[in-house]
Design a protein around this motif. Structure first.
Motif, mmCIF file in Angstrom:
data_model
loop_
_atom_site.group_PDB
_atom_site.id
_atom_site.type_symbol
_atom_site.label_atom_id
_atom_site.label_comp_id
_atom_site.label_asym_id
_atom_site.label_seq_id
_atom_site.Cartn_x
_atom_site.Cartn_y
_atom_site.Cartn_z
ATOM 1 N N LEU A 21 0.822 -1.210 0.000
ATOM 2 C CA LEU A 21 0.000 0.000 0.000
ATOM 3 C C LEU A 21 0.859 1.264 0.000
ATOM 4 O O LEU A 21 0.621 2.196 -0.779
ATOM 5 C CB LEU A 21 -0.933 0.010 1.210
ATOM 6 C CG LEU A 21 -2.107 -0.978 1.206
ATOM 7 C CD1 LEU A 21 -2.887 -0.871 2.513
ATOM 8 C CD2 LEU A 21 -3.028 -0.732 0.019
ATOM 9 N N ALA A 318 -4.504 -1.024 6.006
ATOM 10 C CA ALA A 318 -5.041 0.304 5.695
ATOM 11 C C ALA A 318 -5.139 1.157 6.954
ATOM 12 O O ALA A 318 -4.936 2.374 6.911
ATOM 13 C CB ALA A 318 -6.412 0.180 5.035
ATOM 14 N N PHE A 353 -5.780 5.736 2.161
ATOM 15 C CA PHE A 353 -5.741 4.373 2.675
ATOM 16 C C PHE A 353 -7.025 4.033 3.445
ATOM 17 O O PHE A 353 -7.558 2.930 3.324
ATOM 18 C CB PHE A 353 -4.527 4.184 3.584
ATOM 19 C CG PHE A 353 -3.219 4.480 2.913
ATOM 20 C CD1 PHE A 353 -2.766 3.713 1.851
ATOM 21 C CD2 PHE A 353 -2.438 5.552 3.331
ATOM 22 C CE1 PHE A 353 -1.551 3.991 1.230
ATOM 23 C CE2 PHE A 353 -1.233 5.835 2.727
ATOM 24 C CZ PHE A 353 -0.780 5.061 1.672
ATOM 25 N N HIS A 356 -10.397 2.343 2.055
ATOM 26 C CA HIS A 356 -10.651 0.896 1.915
ATOM 27 C C HIS A 356 -11.750 0.440 2.890
ATOM 28 O O HIS A 356 -12.368 -0.600 2.687
ATOM 29 C CB HIS A 356 -9.373 0.102 2.179
ATOM 30 C CG HIS A 356 -8.390 0.183 1.048
ATOM 31 N ND1 HIS A 356 -8.603 -0.427 -0.176
ATOM 32 C CD2 HIS A 356 -7.188 0.819 0.951
ATOM 33 C CE1 HIS A 356 -7.576 -0.187 -0.978
ATOM 34 N NE2 HIS A 356 -6.706 0.561 -0.320
#
Length: 359
Positions: A21, A318, A353, A356
């Motif tokens: 990520l 996340a 992030f 998500h």
């Protein structure tokens, strides 16, 4: 902003997701550290920069942290104190995913003299659920009850446990065996894990929930004197709790955790086809009326960067990536002990992030 140098310790299921990520953005120079050559090979093959680091070797840890702006731990909770201590000495921000209460207390002590931010419990639960819970709590003039429920479940349960391994087995056993924090009738309490069984349905699916350890993070302390009843329970499909209690209590495998881990990892398969369920409900007084507000979401496994990732990998990674990103932007305090509930829910969900979690 300048590129942020980040060391992620732990190249397993969650550490590799964190690295993926962060690396996609171009804003972070990420190095994945581990001593397991097979995990490092897999991470490197996926395009991540890797470094051999033995977390239990002080010199190896110190050398790996040199020049890093932030250290993220995706290691077992038993290693938390050593990693956090080294991060403070290196002048780096520290973030982790631990659900262990004792380890978090150690991090809090280190933060008293740190010039950087120490932010433990940045995952799903503890982590995101505390952000949600605090956001609900602040909407009430008088808060009566706050009930937080989280589950990481297989989409297609087929065994008697109706469960597949989706994250750390050590962490799972820790949650099932350790005492659980709660607030009951306005007073802090420790309640037993695997107790408080309840049933509910969501979107036509039946679930059970029961006490597990660590999910509240620091929320009990934050809401002390402000809520009448606060609890956290793990969500499973009906029947799971009874089998786990047989193993842990009746067969006393809770006293032989290494054996319980071996049993689970031998008999219960992994799956990437999972769903994370988050349900938080608050009741209390608003404008002179008794009202209830609820936050509910389901997050499913998904492909990212050409690979399939489980929902628990995505949500856990996340969570810590969003908090790191908000730290980088200056949206949360830059030094000392930072609680999850200090992170605004809107800022989290609107983060690149945190999005998500919108399913």
């Amino acid at each position: 902003m300048a590129t942020m140098k980040v060391l992620v310790l732990g190249a397993g299921k969650i550490g590799s997701m964190i690295g993926t990520l962060l690396s996609q953005t171009g804003d972070f120079a990420v190095t994945i550290g581990d001593r397991d050559e097979a995990l490092l090979y897999r991470a490197e093959h996926a395009g991540l920069r890797v470094m051999r680091v033995d977390v239990e070797d002080r010199d190896s840890l110190r050398a790996a942290m040199a020049g890093q702006h932030a250290v993220l731990s995706a290691c077992p909770f038993t290693l938390t104190p050593a990693i956090a201590t080294a991060a403070v000495a290196a002048g780096a921000h520290y973030l982790d995913l631990t659900e262990d209460v004792a380890a978090t207390r150690k991090v809090k002590m280190l933060a008293e003299t740190a010039d950087t931010a120490l932010i433990p419990q940045c995952g799903l639960a503890p982590g995101f659920i505390s952000i949600v819970g605090h956001d609900l709590a602040r909407r009430f003039d008088e808060l009566h009850n706050l009930h937080l429920r989280v589950g990481a479940l297989p989409q297609y349960p087929t065994n008697a446990l109706k469960y597949n391994l989706t994250w750390s087995t050590d962490g799972l056993i820790n949650e099932y065996c350790n005492p659980c924090e709660a607030i009951v009738d306005g007073r802090p309490h420790e309640v037993m894990p695997l107790e408080g069984d309840e049933r509910f349905a969501l979107d036509g699916v039946d679930y059970e929930a029961f006490n597990t350890s660590g999910g509240l993070g620091s929320l009990c302390e934050t809401l002390a004197g402000k809520v009448r009843n606060l609890d956290y329970k793990t969500v499973r499909y009906p029947g799971h709790r009874d089998i786990v209690r047989l193993l842990i209590r009746d067969l006393r495998l809770g006293e032989r955790r290494h054996l319980l881990k071996d049993v689970l990892e031998t008999a219960v398969p992994l799956t990437l086809q999972d769903v994370v369920l988050v349900l938080a409900t608050a009741t209390g007084m608003q404008d002179g009326e008794l009202r209830q507000e609820t936050f509910a979401t389901k997050i499913y496994s998904k492909p990212i960067a050409g690979r399939s990732w489980s929902a628990i990998q995505v949500t856990t990674a996340a969570g810590i990536c969003a908090v790191l990103d908000l730290l980088r932007e200056g949206s949360i305090p830059q030094a000392g002990f930072i609680r999850q509930e200090q992170v605004p829910l809107d800022a989290f969900l609107n983060n690149r992030f945190g999005r998500h979690y919108k399913g």
